[in-house]
Design an enzyme around this catalytic site. Structure first.
Site, short mmCIF file in Angstrom:
data_model
loop_
_atom_site.label_atom_id
_atom_site.label_comp_id
_atom_site.label_asym_id
_atom_site.label_seq_id
_atom_site.Cartn_x
_atom_site.Cartn_y
_atom_site.Cartn_z
CB CYS A 104 41.09 17.81 -18.07
SG CYS A 104 41.91 16.56 -19.05
CB CYS A 105 38.09 18.36 -21.93
SG CYS A 105 39.25 20.16 -21.79
N GLY A 106 35.55 16.67 -19.85
CA GLY A 106 34.72 15.70 -20.15
C GLY A 106 35.59 14.42 -19.97
CE LYS A 107 40.18 10.16 -23.50
NZ LYS A 107 40.74 10.05 -24.77
#
Length: 262
Positions: A104-107
């Site tokens: 999620c969200c690049g992490k």
């Protein structure tokens, strides 16, 4: 039921053999029947079993609050717990042990193995702070209260604490069970968790860390070691982890701002 029983043993000291009786921890298989279907069998200590069932079902994502259980009955002799939820979902069961990997969200969140972990593990926003001296005192309190450990050496302990005292403590032969019992106790008697922490006797594995996140505490203290995956999760979920708390020494691994030197 008792946590330990007396059994005859041969005690060896150097070249001497002596017949004595020793306290041996009880290992108890408990099968949870969920809405009439066999859901899981847990090998546990036969105390605080109601708390264990509530905590285990919450950790698995079956319930979110104690009120989600319509009924719970125990057959101690047969080793069964019969649980009924208020709103059974025939589709939900397939997710309880289904592997789930996501991001999620690049992490990356690939640390989450199962669908229920994604549903129930939450990022902690705890405002708890504690001094090192208070941490050591809480660990000493937990150890001093564990009569079963002193008698048998065969159990783990988990305690819900504030800065000065132990609020609730649960014991089990299984590390995971001890935390599930603590979670179940909190579900049945909830209190604010924003300033609470958990003291724990065992190794901090990824599963243990996830259980702490599901409870919602911001600080996890242990006398043992963490794993690399547990620390990755702790960093992502905002949990302060402190390990090797022995002889007034320790290692602070993640989010050290919650631990004050004095």
């Amino acid at each position: 039921m008792e946590q330990s029983i007396r059994r005859p043993v041969i005690r060896c000291h150097e070249s001497e053999l002596e017949p004595v009786e020793d306290d041996i921890v009880v290992e108890y298989p408990l099968t949870i029947m969920l809405n009439g279907i066999e859901f899981a069998t847990i090998v546990c200590s036969p105390v605080d079993v109601e708390d264990l069932v509530y905590g285990f079902l919450a950790a698995e994502g079956v319930i979110r609050a104690s009120s989600d259980l319509k009924a719970l009955s125990l057959d101690y002799k047969g080793g069964f717990a019969y649980a009924e939820t208020r709103n059974p979902s025939p589709q939900a069961r397939e997710f309880y042990s289904k592997r789930f990997i996501g991001s999620c969200c690049g992490k990356s969140r690939q640390s989450f193995y199962f669908h229920n972990d994604v549903k129930t593990a939450k990022t902690v926003t705890s405002r708890a702070v504690v001094t090192l001296d208070e941490c050591f005192q809480l660990m000493e309190m937990m150890h001093s209260r564990s009569n079963c450990f002193r008698q048998t050496g065969g159990v783990h302990n988990a305690a819900l604490c504030d800065r000065s005292q132990i609020l609730a403590m649960r014991t089990d032969i299984g590390r995971h069970n001890a935390l599930d019992k603590l979670y179940g106790h909190w579900l049945r008697s909830p209190i604010p968790l924003h300033d609470k922490l958990v003291a724990f006797s065992g190794r901090i594995s990824s599963e243990i860390l996830l259980k702490a996140a599901k409870i919602g505490v911001g600080i996890l203290l242990s006398k043992s070691a963490p794993t690399d995956l547990a620390l990755t999760l702790a960093d992502e979920l905002g949990i302060t982890t402190v390990g090797f708390m022995r002889n007034r020494k320790c290692n602070i691994y993640t989010h050290p701002d919650r631990i004050l030197p004095h």
